[in-house]
Design an enzyme around this catalytic site. Structure first.
Site, short mmCIF file in Angstrom:
data_model
loop_
_atom_site.label_atom_id
_atom_site.label_comp_id
_atom_site.label_asym_id
_atom_site.label_seq_id
_atom_site.Cartn_x
_atom_site.Cartn_y
_atom_site.Cartn_z
N LYS A 269 108.01 12.90 -74.53
CA LYS A 269 108.22 11.90 -75.22
C LYS A 269 107.07 10.83 -75.50
O LYS A 269 106.43 10.59 -74.20
CB LYS A 269 109.51 11.01 -74.62
CG LYS A 269 110.05 9.84 -75.21
CD LYS A 269 111.13 9.21 -74.24
CE LYS A 269 111.48 8.03 -74.67
NZ LYS A 269 112.40 7.42 -74.21
N LYS B 257 106.52 11.66 -69.99
CA LYS B 257 106.72 10.47 -70.84
C LYS B 257 105.67 9.50 -70.76
O LYS B 257 105.17 8.97 -69.66
CB LYS B 257 107.93 9.70 -70.34
CG LYS B 257 108.32 8.42 -70.96
CD LYS B 257 109.67 7.98 -70.58
CE LYS B 257 110.15 6.64 -71.08
NZ LYS B 257 111.51 6.11 -71.05
C1 PBG Z 1 114.05 4.12 -70.67
C2 PBG Z 1 113.97 4.70 -72.03
C3 PBG Z 1 113.10 4.26 -73.33
C4 PBG Z 1 113.26 4.80 -74.30
C5 PBG Z 1 114.12 6.19 -74.01
N1 PBG Z 1 114.76 5.63 -72.60
C6 PBG Z 1 112.11 3.02 -73.51
C7 PBG Z 1 110.84 2.90 -72.70
O1 PBG Z 1 110.51 3.60 -71.65
O2 PBG Z 1 110.45 1.60 -72.56
C8 PBG Z 1 112.61 4.86 -75.76
C9 PBG Z 1 113.46 5.31 -76.93
C10 PBG Z 1 112.77 4.86 -78.21
O3 PBG Z 1 111.85 4.26 -78.15
O4 PBG Z 1 113.41 5.45 -79.08
N2 PBG Z 1 115.19 3.85 -70.30
#
Ligand code: PBG
Length: 326
Positions: A251, A199
Site C-alpha cells: 500500500k 506500507k
Molecule cells: C491507517 C490507514 C490509513 C489508510 C488505511 N489505513 C491511513 C494512513 O496510514 O495514514 C489509508 C487508506 C487510503 O488512503 O485510502 N489506519
C-alpha cells in the site's frame, strides 16, 4: 518472402482472439470495498476529495454493504470514525465493544454472515486524539510495544464482533505475531490476519485523512516506510510472513507496482494491494474534467495492479466495477 516473420499483431486481429490470449483477469471476487462508518451521523456525509465516497451511518452502511455483496465483490474492509469527544490518547473507543467499528461489525455480521468476508482496519489512528497509529511514550514518540498490546485488544474486540479478518495497518514491529497470539488465546484461531506488510509514508493518503476526520499533526515517517525502499519492503513482508500473516498487503498500489511484483514472487500466501484514497481522487478528478474516461481508466488501473501480481485489490470502486464487469 514476407518480413517480419514474427507478427504479435496476428493475435490482436479480432475481439475473440484478444479474449482468448488475455493474460490477466479481473473479476468482482478479486475486489474488496473499503467502507467508512461514523458515529453520531444523522445522514451519510460526503468526503469532498473522494466524490461518490461517504462516511456512512449505521443504516447506510448496511445498505452499501448489501449492495456490494449483491454485486459480487470479494470482501468488505471497515473503518470506524468515533465522535471527536470519544477520541483519547490510547484509542480506547476502538476497543470498546460499543464503539462504532465494533457495533458496525456486528450489524454487518448479522446481516451478511458468511456471505462475504468481513475485514476490519486494526489500527488506532481513527481513535486517538493525537491521530497517530499507536500510543505515545513520555517523549511523544510512538511506543512500539505498548502499541502492540493495544492492537491485541483491538483485534480481539473486532473478532468478537464478527470480523473474519483483522488488518493491522500501523506498521509496528511484531504486530502480526502479537495479534496472532492474542487472537489464539482469546479463542479466535480461525480469524485471519491480512497484514499491511509494506506500507509506505505516502502523500496519496491525503483524502483518507479527511475521510476519517484524522487529528494527526506531523507525519508517520517513524513507522511507515520511505517511498524509495524496495529492499526494506521485502524484509517487512518476510517478517510478517514469519509472524504468521495469512495474507500480505502492499500500500499504496499504483506508485508501488514493483513492490507488488516482489511480494507476489516471494509470498506463499495471497497478496493484496490497496488502491488508496489519493489514487481514487486523481482518477476521479481527471475524469470529472473530461480529461480521461473514468470507466476505462479505472479498469486499466485495476488490471495493472493485478498484472503486477496482486491476487486481491482494495478499491473504492469495487461495487461499481463489479457492476461494469457483469
Ligand atoms: C491507517 C490507514 C490509513 C489508510 C488505511 N489505513 C491511513 C494512513 O496510514 O495514514 C489509508 C487508506 C487510503 O488512503 O485510502 N489506519
Amino acid at each position: 518472402m514476407s518480413y517480419p516473420r514474427h507478427r504479435p499483431r496476428r493475435l490482436r486481429t479480432t475481439p475473440a482472439l484478444r479474449r482468448l490470449v488475455s493474460e490477466t483477469s479481473l473479476e468482482p471476487r478479486h475486489l474488496v470495498l473499503p467502507l467508512f462508518v461514523a458515529d453520531g451521523l444523522a445522514e451519510p456525509r460526503p468526503i469532498s476529495a473522494m466524490p461518490g465516497v461517504v462516511q456512512h451511518t449505521r443504516e447506510s452502511l448496511r445498505r452499501a454493504a448489501a449492495e456490494a455483496v449483491e454485486a459480487g465483490v470479494g470482501g468488505l474492509m471497515l473503518f470506524g470514525i468515533p465522535c471527536d469527544g470519544d477520541k483519547d490518547a490510547t484509542g480506547s473507543e476502538g476497543v470498546n465493544p460499543d464503539g462504532i467499528l465494533n457495533v458496525a461489525l456486528r450489524d454487518l455480521n448479522s446481516d451478511l454472515g458468511d456471505a462475504t468476508v468481513l475485514m476490519a482496519d486494526t489500527c488506532l489512528d481513527e481513535f486517538t486524539d493525537h491521530g497517530h497509529c499507536g500510543v505515545l511514550d513520555v517523549h511523544g514518540r510512538v511506543d512500539n510495544d505498548a502499541t502492540n498490546e493495544q492492537y491485541i485488544k483491538l483485534a480481539v474486540a473486532q473478532a468478537h464482533s464478527g470480523a473474519h479478518v483483522v488488518s493491522p495497518s500501523g506498521m509496528m514491529d511484531g504486530q502480526v505475531a502479537a495479534i496472532r497470539d492474542g487472537l489464539d488465546h482469546a479463542g479466535h484461531s480461525d480469524v485471519a490476519i491480512l497484514a499491511y506488510a509494506a506500507k509506505f509514508a505516502s502523500a496519496f493518503y491525503g483524502p483518507f485523512r479527511e475521510a476519517v476526520g484524522s487529528s494527526l499533526q506531523g507525519d508517520r515517517r517513524t513507522y511507515q516506510q520511505d517511498p524509495g525502499n524496495a529492499r526494506e519492503a521485502v524484509r517487512e513482508i518476510e517478517l510478517d510472513l514469519a509472524e504468521g500473516a495469512d495474507m500480505v498487503m502492499v500500500k499504496p498500489a499504483m506508485s508501488y507496482l514493483d513492490v507488488v511484483r516482489a511480494a507476489a514472487e516471494i509470498s506463499p500466501v495471497p497478496v493484496a494491494a490497496y488502491q488508496i484514497s489519493g489514487e481514487y481522487a486523481m482518477i476521479s478528478a481527471a475524469a470529472a474534467n473530461g480529461w480521461i474516461d473514468l470507466r476505462s481508466s479505472v479498469l486499466e488501473s485495476l488490471v495493472g495492479i493485478r498484472r503486477a501480481g496482486a491476487d486481491i485489490v482494495l478499491t473504492y470502486w469495487a461495487t461499481d466495477v463489479a457492476g461494469w464487469l457483469r
